[in-house]
Structures are given as C-alpha cells and as structure tokens.
Design a protein around this motif. Structure first.
Motif, PDB file in Angstrom:
ATOM      1  N   PHE A   1       0.845  -1.340  -0.080  1.00 21.31           N
ATOM      2  CA  PHE A   1      -0.041  -0.015  -0.109  1.00 21.31           C
ATOM      3  C   PHE A   1       0.736   1.235  -0.092  1.00 21.31           C
ATOM      4  CE2 PHE A   1      -2.456   3.355   1.802  1.00 21.31           C
ATOM      5  CZ  PHE A   1      -3.759   3.414   0.987  1.00 21.31           C
ATOM      6  N   GLU A   2       1.946   1.512   0.868  1.00 28.98           N
ATOM      7  CA  GLU A   2       2.698   2.344   0.900  1.00 28.98           C
ATOM      8  C   GLU A   2       3.613   2.640  -0.128  1.00 28.98           C
ATOM      9  OE1 GLU A   2       3.877   6.056   2.348  1.00 28.98           O
ATOM     10  OE2 GLU A   2       2.730   4.671   3.323  1.00 28.98           O
ATOM     11  N   GLY A   3       3.878   1.605  -0.954  1.00 26.74           N
ATOM     12  CA  GLY A   3       4.675   1.671  -2.235  1.00 26.74           C
ATOM     13  C   GLY A   3       3.599   2.195  -3.342  1.00 26.74           C
ATOM     14  N   TYR A   4       2.378   1.757  -3.524  1.00 26.35           N
ATOM     15  CA  TYR A   4       1.528   2.419  -4.226  1.00 26.35           C
ATOM     16  C   TYR A   4       1.147   3.914  -3.915  1.00 26.35           C
ATOM     17  CZ  TYR A   4      -2.798   3.431  -7.085  1.00 26.35           C
ATOM     18  OH  TYR A   4      -3.706   3.903  -7.884  1.00 26.35           O
ATOM     19  N   MET A   5       1.234   4.383  -2.739  1.00 20.82           N
ATOM     20  CA  MET A   5       1.105   5.748  -2.419  1.00 20.82           C
ATOM     21  C   MET A   5       2.229   6.568  -2.738  1.00 20.82           C
ATOM     22  SD  MET A   5      -1.942   5.932  -0.596  1.00 20.82           S
ATOM     23  CE  MET A   5      -1.728   7.609   0.295  1.00 20.82           C
ATOM     24  N   PHE A   6       3.450   5.903  -2.596  1.00 24.46           N
ATOM     25  CA  PHE A   6       4.834   6.619  -3.154  1.00 24.46           C
ATOM     26  C   PHE A   6       4.738   6.628  -4.691  1.00 24.46           C
ATOM     27  CE2 PHE A   6       9.164   6.444  -4.079  1.00 24.46           C
ATOM     28  CZ  PHE A   6       9.754   7.627  -3.418  1.00 24.46           C
ATOM     29  N   TYR A   7       4.236   5.700  -5.287  1.00 29.54           N
ATOM     30  CA  TYR A   7       4.075   5.717  -6.866  1.00 29.54           C
ATOM     31  C   TYR A   7       3.037   6.870  -7.142  1.00 29.54           C
ATOM     32  CZ  TYR A   7       1.987   4.586 -11.317  1.00 29.54           C
ATOM     33  OH  TYR A   7       1.795   4.799 -12.623  1.00 29.54           O
ATOM     34  N   LEU A   8       2.052   6.824  -6.748  1.00 32.02           N
ATOM     35  CA  LEU A   8       1.136   8.197  -6.845  1.00 32.02           C
ATOM     36  C   LEU A   8       1.873   9.426  -6.577  1.00 32.02           C
ATOM     37  CD1 LEU A   8      -2.344   7.112  -5.256  1.00 32.02           C
ATOM     38  CD2 LEU A   8      -1.771   7.233  -7.554  1.00 32.02           C
ATOM     39  N   LEU A   9       2.581   9.513  -5.695  1.00 29.42           N
ATOM     40  CA  LEU A   9       3.177  11.012  -5.156  1.00 29.42           C
ATOM     41  C   LEU A   9       4.524  11.118  -6.209  1.00 29.42           C
ATOM     42  CD1 LEU A   9       4.004  11.023  -1.589  1.00 29.42           C
ATOM     43  CD2 LEU A   9       2.585  12.491  -2.699  1.00 29.42           C
ATOM     44  N   SER A  10       5.268   9.997  -6.860  1.00 28.30           N
ATOM     45  CA  SER A  10       6.180  10.171  -8.043  1.00 28.30           C
ATOM     46  C   SER A  10       5.692  10.746  -9.086  1.00 28.30           C
ATOM     47  CB  SER A  10       7.057   8.972  -7.947  1.00 28.30           C
ATOM     48  OG  SER A  10       6.175   7.941  -8.587  1.00 28.30           O
ATOM     49  N   ARG A  11       4.259  10.515  -9.323  1.00 32.03           N
ATOM     50  CA  ARG A  11       4.023  10.942 -10.476  1.00 32.03           C
ATOM     51  C   ARG A  11       3.382  12.386 -10.532  1.00 32.03           C
ATOM     52  NH1 ARG A  11      -0.956   7.558 -11.692  1.00 32.03           N
ATOM     53  NH2 ARG A  11      -1.026   9.050 -13.632  1.00 32.03           N
ATOM     54  N   PHE A  12       3.449  13.069  -9.308  1.00 29.83           N
ATOM     55  CA  PHE A  12       2.842  14.547  -9.225  1.00 29.83           C
ATOM     56  C   PHE A  12       4.167  15.337  -9.546  1.00 29.83           C
ATOM     57  CE2 PHE A  12       2.259  18.364  -6.662  1.00 29.83           C
ATOM     58  CZ  PHE A  12       1.073  18.637  -7.092  1.00 29.83           C
ATOM     59  N   ASN A  13       4.011  16.063 -10.905  1.00 27.74           N
ATOM     60  CA  ASN A  13       4.928  17.073 -11.187  1.00 27.74           C
ATOM     61  C   ASN A  13       4.199  18.304 -11.661  1.00 27.74           C
ATOM     62  OD1 ASN A  13       6.999  18.444 -12.162  1.00 27.74           O
ATOM     63  ND2 ASN A  13       8.063  16.824 -13.441  1.00 27.74           N
ATOM     64  N   LEU A  14       4.432  19.573 -10.951  1.00 30.70           N
ATOM     65  CA  LEU A  14       3.858  20.475 -11.158  1.00 30.70           C
ATOM     66  C   LEU A  14       4.377  21.229 -12.852  1.00 30.70           C
ATOM     67  CD1 LEU A  14       2.994  22.543  -8.047  1.00 30.70           C
ATOM     68  CD2 LEU A  14       1.441  21.501  -9.480  1.00 30.70           C
ATOM     69  N   ASN A  15       5.733  20.901 -12.879  1.00 31.05           N
ATOM     70  CA  ASN A  15       6.300  21.548 -14.019  1.00 31.05           C
ATOM     71  C   ASN A  15       5.851  20.855 -15.302  1.00 31.05           C
ATOM     72  OD1 ASN A  15       7.700  23.105 -12.431  1.00 31.05           O
ATOM     73  ND2 ASN A  15       9.200  21.498 -12.203  1.00 31.05           N
ATOM     74  N   THR A  16       5.290  19.768 -15.217  1.00 30.97           N
ATOM     75  CA  THR A  16       4.812  18.968 -16.583  1.00 30.97           C
ATOM     76  C   THR A  16       3.304  18.904 -16.498  1.00 30.97           C
ATOM     77  OG1 THR A  16       5.224  16.802 -15.623  1.00 30.97           O
ATOM     78  CG2 THR A  16       6.965  17.808 -16.797  1.00 30.97           C
ATOM     79  N   MET A  17       2.569  19.073 -15.538  1.00 28.80           N
ATOM     80  CA  MET A  17       1.367  18.719 -15.155  1.00 28.80           C
ATOM     81  C   MET A  17       0.447  19.870 -15.565  1.00 28.80           C
ATOM     82  SD  MET A  17       1.039  15.983 -12.056  1.00 28.80           S
ATOM     83  CE  MET A  17      -0.191  14.779 -12.489  1.00 28.80           C
TER      84      MET A  17
END
Length: 190
Positions: free
Chosen positions: A89-105
């Motif tokens: 579960f924590e790995g999935y949460m970490f994956y969600l966070l790693s996709r967050f990028n204000l410079n590209t999104m």
C-alpha cells in the motif's frame, strides 16, 4: 505639449504598466509554485521514510526469528502478512506521489492526482491504526503473551506509536492543505 506627444507618452506608460503586471504575475506564480513544491517535498520525504521503515520492519522480524526469538509460526505469518500489505500500500502511495509534477502537469490534472492521494491517505489513516492494533492483540493471543509486563509494554509502545502517528498525520494534512491551496491559486493564473 500637443495632443500627439501626450498620447505617445501615455502609450509608453501604458506599455510599461502592462509589462510590470506580467512580471508581477509571473513572480507571484513562481512563489506559489515554490510553496506548493515545498509542501509536496515534505509529503514525498515522509512517504519515502515510511516505505523504508516498513521494508526494514519486514526484514527485522525474520532476522529476529533466526536469532532465536520465540515467535510462533502463526504469529510470524500474521505479522509478516500485515507488514507486506502495508509495504504494498505504501509503495502504491509513493508511486502516486512520484507522478505528481507541477512543471509538466496541468493544474486540473495535478488537482485530481492530489485528491486521489488525499483520499487514499485518509482511508489508510483510518484503517491502519485499527489494523495494527488488531494484529498486536491477535499476535499476543497467539503467543499466549498476556502477562502484566507484556501488556504494559504493549500499551506503552502503542501509545507512543499513536502519538507519533498523530503528529505525522497532522503535519502531512497541513502539507496536503498547502498543496490544495497552491493549486487553487495557480488555477487563477492559467
């Protein structure tokens, strides 16, 4: 001064004013981005630490068993299963966070991503506390470890864990709120 000179001077001043407004908006947007990214970095670091702690807890238990710690097989399986599920579960949460990028999104995409993370985080906070407490009680029952000393130590460590979890939760919720506020403010500048 004639009318043409006044119009020309007024035009130059008007152009300078519009340039200053563009520069001011860009500076304000950069400040909001910086504040939002800082709040995101706090959450990302906390998630990385959580992932590492869960991983090492998963390694520590088999090591302790190999060193002769008296753990029944059922207790070992229950604890390792709980740790493994927490790690996934924590790995999935970490994956969600790693996709967050204000410079590209785009801001809307970032808002959806952060809302998904926040919902999962809140659900995790609700379930993990009670799940951990249940696993502790079940494991104590399996080990026949309901002695006064073990119960007192379990209560002490559980209270410490809940206090640390509460303070961490408060910090992370504040960072999530800062990110949401920053994204709302950035939406105005799109």
């Amino acid at each position: 001064m004639n009318l043409d000179e006044l119009k020309k001077g007024w035009g130059v001043l008007n152009e300078r004013l519009s340039q200053n407004e563009v520069i001011s908006q860009r500076i304000i947007k950069e400040m909001i981005l910086c504040k939002t990214n800082s709040a995101y970095d706090n959450i990302y670091r906390a998630s990385k630490w959580s992932l590492m702690v869960i991983f090492f807890a998963g390694l520590l238990l088999p090591f302790a068993k190999m060193q002769g710690m008296p753990i029944y097989r059922e207790t070992f399986i229950a604890m390792e299963t709980f740790i493994f599920l927490g790690f996934l579960f924590e790995g999935y949460m970490f994956y969600l966070l790693s996709r967050f990028n204000l410079n590209t999104m785009k801001v809307d995409e970032a808002m959806r991503s952060m809302l998904k993370y926040k919902k999962m985080y809140i659900n995790n906070q609700r379930c993990a506390k009670y799940g951990a407490l249940l696993i502790i009680i079940v494991c104590m029952g399996l080990q026949n470890a309901f002695t006064p000393l073990v119960i007192a130590l379990t209560i002490l460590f559980t209270l410490i864990a809940f206090f640390l979890g509460y303070t961490q939760d408060k910090r992370l919720r504040q960072s999530l709120q800062e990110i949401e506020d920053g994204l709302r403010e950035l939406k105005e500048y799109e």
